[in-house]
Design a protein around this motif. Structure first.
Motif, PDB file in Angstrom:
ATOM      1  N   ALA A  11       0.821  -1.211   0.000  1.00 46.51           N
ATOM      2  CA  ALA A  11       0.000   0.000   0.000  1.00 46.51           C
ATOM      3  C   ALA A  11       0.856   1.262   0.000  1.00 46.51           C
ATOM      4  O   ALA A  11       1.906   1.318   0.639  1.00 46.51           O
ATOM      5  N   LEU A  12       0.391   2.281  -0.719  1.00 47.98           N
ATOM      6  CA  LEU A  12       1.006   3.605  -0.747  1.00 47.98           C
ATOM      7  C   LEU A  12       0.045   4.613  -0.130  1.00 47.98           C
ATOM      8  O   LEU A  12      -1.152   4.594  -0.413  1.00 47.98           O
ATOM      9  N   SER A  13       0.580   5.517   0.693  1.00 43.06           N
ATOM     10  CA  SER A  13      -0.264   6.546   1.284  1.00 43.06           C
ATOM     11  C   SER A  13      -0.442   7.717   0.320  1.00 43.06           C
ATOM     12  O   SER A  13       0.244   7.811  -0.698  1.00 43.06           O
ATOM     13  N   GLU A  14      -1.346   8.621   0.666  1.00 40.19           N
ATOM     14  CA  GLU A  14      -1.556   9.836  -0.123  1.00 40.19           C
ATOM     15  C   GLU A  14      -0.254  10.635  -0.165  1.00 40.19           C
ATOM     16  O   GLU A  14       0.351  10.922   0.864  1.00 40.19           O
ATOM     17  N   PRO A  15       0.223  10.998  -1.357  1.00 42.43           N
ATOM     18  CA  PRO A  15       1.505  11.701  -1.475  1.00 42.43           C
ATOM     19  C   PRO A  15       1.448  13.126  -0.910  1.00 42.43           C
ATOM     20  O   PRO A  15       0.394  13.751  -0.869  1.00 42.43           O
ATOM     21  N   PHE A  16       2.603  13.620  -0.484  1.00 42.38           N
ATOM     22  CA  PHE A  16       2.735  15.005  -0.045  1.00 42.38           C
ATOM     23  C   PHE A  16       4.067  15.548  -0.549  1.00 42.38           C
ATOM     24  O   PHE A  16       4.976  14.786  -0.899  1.00 42.38           O
ATOM     25  N   VAL A  17       4.176  16.861  -0.610  1.00 45.82           N
ATOM     26  CA  VAL A  17       5.414  17.494  -1.077  1.00 45.82           C
ATOM     27  C   VAL A  17       6.410  17.518   0.079  1.00 45.82           C
ATOM     28  O   VAL A  17       6.175  18.154   1.103  1.00 45.82           O
ATOM     29  N   ALA A  18       7.531  16.826  -0.110  1.00 45.22           N
ATOM     30  CA  ALA A  18       8.556  16.767   0.931  1.00 45.22           C
ATOM     31  C   ALA A  18       9.515  17.947   0.847  1.00 45.22           C
ATOM     32  O   ALA A  18      10.079  18.372   1.858  1.00 45.22           O
ATOM     33  N   ALA A  19       9.720  18.478  -0.360  1.00 42.12           N
ATOM     34  CA  ALA A  19      10.584  19.642  -0.555  1.00 42.12           C
ATOM     35  C   ALA A  19      10.272  20.262  -1.908  1.00 42.12           C
ATOM     36  O   ALA A  19      10.155  19.550  -2.909  1.00 42.12           O
ATOM     37  N   GLU A  20      10.129  21.574  -1.941  1.00 43.10           N
ATOM     38  CA  GLU A  20       9.890  22.273  -3.199  1.00 43.10           C
ATOM     39  C   GLU A  20      11.220  22.590  -3.873  1.00 43.10           C
ATOM     40  O   GLU A  20      12.099  23.215  -3.276  1.00 43.10           O
ATOM     41  N   VAL A  21      11.363  22.131  -5.102  1.00 42.15           N
ATOM     42  CA  VAL A  21      12.577  22.383  -5.883  1.00 42.15           C
ATOM     43  C   VAL A  21      12.208  22.200  -7.349  1.00 42.15           C
ATOM     44  O   VAL A  21      11.326  21.408  -7.693  1.00 42.15           O
ATOM     45  N   GLY A  22      12.852  22.947  -8.224  1.00 36.69           N
ATOM     46  CA  GLY A  22      12.518  22.904  -9.643  1.00 36.69           C
ATOM     47  C   GLY A  22      13.001  21.649 -10.345  1.00 36.69           C
ATOM     48  O   GLY A  22      14.194  21.379 -10.399  1.00 36.69           O
ATOM     49  N   SER A  23      12.056  20.881 -10.899  1.00 35.92           N
ATOM     50  CA  SER A  23      12.326  19.676 -11.701  1.00 35.92           C
ATOM     51  C   SER A  23      13.429  18.787 -11.130  1.00 35.92           C
ATOM     52  O   SER A  23      14.466  18.572 -11.767  1.00 35.92           O
ATOM     53  N   PRO A  24      13.209  18.233  -9.926  1.00 37.94           N
ATOM     54  CA  PRO A  24      14.166  17.288  -9.352  1.00 37.94           C
ATOM     55  C   PRO A  24      13.988  15.917 -10.006  1.00 37.94           C
ATOM     56  O   PRO A  24      13.375  15.004  -9.436  1.00 37.94           O
ATOM     57  N   SER A  25      14.511  15.767 -11.209  1.00 36.84           N
ATOM     58  CA  SER A  25      14.198  14.593 -12.030  1.00 36.84           C
ATOM     59  C   SER A  25      14.853  13.307 -11.555  1.00 36.84           C
ATOM     60  O   SER A  25      14.370  12.222 -11.858  1.00 36.84           O
ATOM     61  N   PHE A  26      15.954  13.403 -10.840  1.00 34.20           N
ATOM     62  CA  PHE A  26      16.568  12.171 -10.350  1.00 34.20           C
ATOM     63  C   PHE A  26      17.082  12.379  -8.937  1.00 34.20           C
ATOM     64  O   PHE A  26      17.631  13.428  -8.609  1.00 34.20           O
ATOM     65  N   LEU A  27      16.905  11.331  -8.125  1.00 29.37           N
ATOM     66  CA  LEU A  27      17.271  11.375  -6.715  1.00 29.37           C
ATOM     67  C   LEU A  27      18.289  10.291  -6.393  1.00 29.37           C
ATOM     68  O   LEU A  27      18.376   9.277  -7.087  1.00 29.37           O
ATOM     69  N   ALA A  28      19.055  10.498  -5.314  1.00 32.13           N
ATOM     70  CA  ALA A  28      19.975   9.490  -4.800  1.00 32.13           C
ATOM     71  C   ALA A  28      19.945   9.549  -3.284  1.00 32.13           C
ATOM     72  O   ALA A  28      19.807  10.627  -2.702  1.00 32.13           O
ATOM     73  N   ILE A  29      20.076   8.397  -2.656  1.00 28.20           N
ATOM     74  CA  ILE A  29      20.015   8.298  -1.200  1.00 28.20           C
ATOM     75  C   ILE A  29      21.397   7.971  -0.646  1.00 28.20           C
ATOM     76  O   ILE A  29      22.095   7.100  -1.162  1.00 28.20           O
ATOM     77  N   HIS A  30      21.792   8.673   0.416  1.00 23.14           N
ATOM     78  CA  HIS A  30      23.058   8.377   1.095  1.00 23.14           C
ATOM     79  C   HIS A  30      22.985   6.979   1.696  1.00 23.14           C
ATOM     80  O   HIS A  30      21.913   6.546   2.135  1.00 23.14           O
ATOM     81  N   PRO A  31      24.098   6.248   1.760  1.00 26.18           N
ATOM     82  CA  PRO A  31      24.066   4.887   2.326  1.00 26.18           C
ATOM     83  C   PRO A  31      23.549   4.816   3.758  1.00 26.18           C
ATOM     84  O   PRO A  31      23.054   3.767   4.177  1.00 26.18           O
ATOM     85  N   ASN A  32      23.658   5.901   4.532  1.00 27.95           N
ATOM     86  CA  ASN A  32      23.146   5.857   5.910  1.00 27.95           C
ATOM     87  C   ASN A  32      21.661   6.184   6.003  1.00 27.95           C
ATOM     88  O   ASN A  32      21.093   6.217   7.101  1.00 27.95           O
ATOM     89  N   ASN A  33      21.026   6.433   4.833  1.00 27.96           N
ATOM     90  CA  ASN A  33      19.589   6.728   4.747  1.00 27.96           C
ATOM     91  C   ASN A  33      19.164   8.006   5.472  1.00 27.96           C
ATOM     92  O   ASN A  33      17.979   8.202   5.736  1.00 27.96           O
ATOM     93  N   LYS A  34      20.121   8.884   5.774  1.00 31.35           N
ATOM     94  CA  LYS A  34      19.800  10.135   6.459  1.00 31.35           C
ATOM     95  C   LYS A  34      19.756  11.342   5.527  1.00 31.35           C
ATOM     96  O   LYS A  34      19.254  12.400   5.910  1.00 31.35           O
ATOM     97  N   PHE A  35      20.281  11.171   4.321  1.00 31.66           N
ATOM     98  CA  PHE A  35      20.366  12.302   3.408  1.00 31.66           C
ATOM     99  C   PHE A  35      19.894  11.900   2.015  1.00 31.66           C
ATOM    100  O   PHE A  35      20.066  10.757   1.585  1.00 31.66           O
ATOM    101  N   LEU A  36      19.309  12.879   1.317  1.00 34.25           N
ATOM    102  CA  LEU A  36      18.838  12.685  -0.049  1.00 34.25           C
ATOM    103  C   LEU A  36      19.456  13.757  -0.927  1.00 34.25           C
ATOM    104  O   LEU A  36      19.585  14.915  -0.525  1.00 34.25           O
ATOM    105  N   TYR A  37      19.814  13.368  -2.149  1.00 37.29           N
ATOM    106  CA  TYR A  37      20.423  14.291  -3.109  1.00 37.29           C
ATOM    107  C   TYR A  37      19.578  14.307  -4.385  1.00 37.29           C
ATOM    108  O   TYR A  37      19.010  13.289  -4.786  1.00 37.29           O
ATOM    109  N   ALA A  38      19.489  15.468  -5.012  1.00 38.33           N
ATOM    110  CA  ALA A  38      18.662  15.615  -6.204  1.00 38.33           C
ATOM    111  C   ALA A  38      19.343  16.523  -7.213  1.00 38.33           C
ATOM    112  O   ALA A  38      20.071  17.450  -6.844  1.00 38.33           O
ATOM    113  N   VAL A  39      19.093  16.240  -8.487  1.00 37.53           N
ATOM    114  CA  VAL A  39      19.490  17.171  -9.536  1.00 37.53           C
ATOM    115  C   VAL A  39      18.261  17.981  -9.920  1.00 37.53           C
ATOM    116  O   VAL A  39      17.132  17.469  -9.898  1.00 37.53           O
ATOM    117  N   GLY A  40      18.467  19.237 -10.267  1.00 39.40           N
ATOM    118  CA  GLY A  40      17.402  20.087 -10.799  1.00 39.40           C
ATOM    119  C   GLY A  40      17.749  20.404 -12.238  1.00 39.40           C
ATOM    120  O   GLY A  40      18.747  21.082 -12.501  1.00 39.40           O
TER     121      GLY A  40
END
Length: 385
Positions: free
Chosen positions: A58-87
């Motif tokens: 099951a997936l919950s209703e989505p929400f905006v976690a961070a506003e940023v222009g066209s974050p087309s690809f994401l990457a997660i730090h190995p410790n799962n504490k940080f997220l990186y995105a390209v705009g």
């Protein structure tokens, strides 16, 4: 390219020692982040998030976690504490687009922006983090280049480690008139980063040392058949095989790797569509290896399916069939760490749908779990705190 060795070692060691390393495979409940295109019909405002239950799918209703222009690809730090995105869009004052770092709130799923840096090249479209969490590598599609940055203890992006501008053309005069760098991927031991360029039909192999921040200035090169248009890459755990989807000729390509001896060979190229050849408006987008290491998947845009392949003992592929359903422009998809669920991002359908996987056949069937997300183009899992 390198930065001060002592500074890099201190930051890198603190990042590892001070982190609580969590295996996503142990989590039944995750935050699922969706990179999206903004400013279009889908109405997305940035990085979107849903809660995902790996037991029920099951997936919950989505929400905006961070506003940023066209974050087309994401990457997660190995410790799962940080997220990186390209705009992908241009950023005022930058040579290229933006690269963003965020701290993940494991309890709420919200993202707190840490900092942003210049991608240097135009149109950054993909980002990857090395296994130690000390370095990121970014592909700039519009600029035909790649750039690497150090990561700091607090998760923010540090100094630039290197920038590489590619040159050349290939067979498709409309799409390969110049370099178009499309993806980056580190090997499991972190000693290499493979950078894929659609425009010149090549994969550059960089030797990397995250401990010192050193990256080889003269990469080795893997050449694919002219007109392939290599887009994304998936490397197996023992680093002997790479799977690359040809965006332009609709193929799944198998490359044997001998990284230490700098020997590479394209041993197989299979069509990803039933027609056996590209059709007008068709292109591939993503390639993934199933967590069990038994299957490879490639998304087909236009034809609107996910092609499934069984991995043979020698690493080559055998067609297993197609995953179909209410799919519209499957830009990206991902398989949850348990291997039971595939989440497909329908860029033009403005939805993310959950498919239940069959571990024996490698295929999957659609479920009723579907959420509305504007122009989703990337799916990433992070275990909840």
């Amino acid at each position: 390219m390198s930065l001060d060795r002592r500074t890099f070692l201190i930051a890198g060691s603190a990042a590892v020692a001070g982190s609580s390393w969590v295996s996503a495979a142990d989590a039944s409940n995750s935050w699922t982040y969706f990179g999206c295109y903004t400013g279009g019909k889908g109405g997305s405002k940035g990085i979107t998030c849903s809660s995902f239950d790996a037991k029920s799918g099951a997936l919950s209703e989505p929400f905006v976690a961070a506003e940023v222009g066209s974050p087309s690809f994401l990457a997660i730090h190995p410790n799962n504490k940080f997220l990186y995105a390209v705009g992908e869009g241009a950023v005022k004052g930058n040579t290229g687009g933006g690269i963003y770092s965020f701290a993940i709130d494991g309890k709420t799923g919200m993202l707190k922006k840490l900092n942003a840096v210049d991608s240097v090249g135009k149109g950054p479209c993909m980002i990857s983090v090395d296994p130690s969490g000390r370095m990121i590598f970014v592909a700039n599609y519009g600029g035909g280049s790649s750039v690497a940055y150090a990561l700091l203890e607090d998760g923010s992006i540090g100094v630039k480690l290197g920038f590489w501008q590619y040159k050349g053309t290939s067979a498709n005069k409309q799409r390969q008139e110049s370099p178009h760098t499309h993806s980056t991927a580190f090997t499991t031991n972190g000693k290499y980063c493979l950078v894929v360029d659609l425009g010149i039909d090549q994969v550059m192999v960089y030797r990397t040392d995250a401990m010192t921040g050193t990256i080889s200035d003269r990469p080795e090169s893997i050449k694919l058949p002219p007109g392939t248009g290599p887009r994304h890459i998936a490397i197996n755990k023992d680093m002997t095989i790479a799977y690359i989807n040809g965006e332009l000729n609709m193929t799944a390509n198998v490359i044997k790797l001998d990284l230490e001896n700098q020997k590479y060979s394209v041993v197989q190229s299979l069509s990803t569509v039933p027609e056996g050849k590209p059709m007008p408006g068709y292109s591939t987008a993503e390639v993934k290896i199933h967590p069990n290491g038994k299957f490879v998947y490639v998304s087909n845009r236009g034809q609107n399916s996910i092609a499934a392949f069984a991995i043979q003992k020698d690493g080559t592929l055998k067609k297993a069939g197609y995953i179909t359903g209410d799919i519209k422009t499957p830009r990206n998809f991902n398989i949850d760490p348990s291997g039971k669920w595939m989440l497909i991002a329908n860029q033009d359908g403005h939805t993310v749908q959950v498919y239940e996987m069959d571990e024996k056949t490698g295929l999957a069937k659609s479920t009723d779990a579907v959420v509305k997300v504007g122009s989703p183009v990337c799916v990433k899992f992070v275990p909840k705190a």
